[in-house]
Design an enzyme around this catalytic site. Sequence first.
Site, short mmCIF file in Angstrom:
data_model
loop_
_atom_site.label_atom_id
_atom_site.label_comp_id
_atom_site.label_asym_id
_atom_site.label_seq_id
_atom_site.Cartn_x
_atom_site.Cartn_y
_atom_site.Cartn_z
N CYS A 166 0.93 -1.17 -0.10
CA CYS A 166 0.03 -0.18 -0.05
C CYS A 166 0.86 1.42 -0.02
O CYS A 166 2.15 1.47 -0.43
CB CYS A 166 -0.93 0.15 1.15
SG CYS A 166 -2.42 1.22 0.90
N ASP A 217 -2.94 1.36 10.29
CA ASP A 217 -3.87 2.37 10.65
C ASP A 217 -4.52 2.06 12.04
O ASP A 217 -4.79 3.09 12.40
CB ASP A 217 -5.03 1.83 9.69
CG ASP A 217 -4.78 2.10 8.24
OD1 ASP A 217 -4.38 1.46 7.46
OD2 ASP A 217 -5.27 3.09 7.69
#
Length: 306
Positions: A124, A193
């Site tokens: 990512c 996250d």
Amino acid sequence: MVTDTAQKITDMTIRGAGRIARAGAAAMRDYARAYPGDDLEDFRKGLKESADILIASRPTAVSLWNGVHATLLGVEDADTVDGVRAVVIRNADAFITRSEGAVKAIARIGANRIEDGDVILTHCNSSAAIGAIIEAHRQGKRFRVYATESRPWRQGLLTVRDLSEAGVDVTLIIDSVVNSVMKHVTKVFVGADTITSHGALINKVGTSMVALAAHEARVQLYVCSETYKFSPMTLSGEMVKIEEREVSEIIAPGDLPEGVRVFNPVFDCTPASHIDGIITELGLMAPAAVYGVMVSQLGYSVFGEE
Ligand code: RI2
């Protein structure tokens, strides 16, 4: 302003766990700055509603929750509109400065884990992980990087752009190639996250498969995470909500054969057992150390007022 920022976070115009946290804090600051009235209770109510709107804009990254809530610390103690305004502005600025400083510190600390000859894999687009890689390159270390495409949003294209612009030797792969290249990889660097109190990582969907492949191949996996991505809610046993997004992000709805459902979760959970170290602004720590840091540093968020 608040709804505008919330919309940009929802539609991913603003994305990345650190960036959405800073954007949330900035939106709270701007709301406080622009509040026109002199009704203290109405102002406090508006702040609470703004916080709720911002936090609801993306449910998984606790960085957003922590960034928004950080702006409200001490709001109940101030007894005038101007006093509350000053507190929120000061808190927001302090959070943003802390966040930017943390990303820089992680770059320095993370770069120390990178050596000549390394082959790094990243998944990512994490500014924290990319910062460490670029800092190691800036220090003159010679290594190369595999970057996953990261379906469905293809944030990997941002990663290869960031790394190549910095002069890093980078190869783009689609996500399903991870296991094939793992035999050449020496270290995995990913972002976060949310990190739970028992050291599990919630990150872009696919991270847990990367971690499984790395574990199988005995490749070290490092998570680059500011400590405001540690979730105080998990201390009291709450689960992390995994965001599911629109079908249209994967396939045009008209192209879907009738009766076929689509499941599009955008994050997954990597167990602490598959993580070799968490690189934070406080230093490199084991997943087992997260609990202690949370209690000492973030405990106020658990027990403070909503
Ligand atoms: P930084 C991103 O989420 C990715 O999952 C990335 O690993 C994480 O945020 C952390 O990013 P998304 O917003 O804070 O792309 O390190 O869904 O930039």
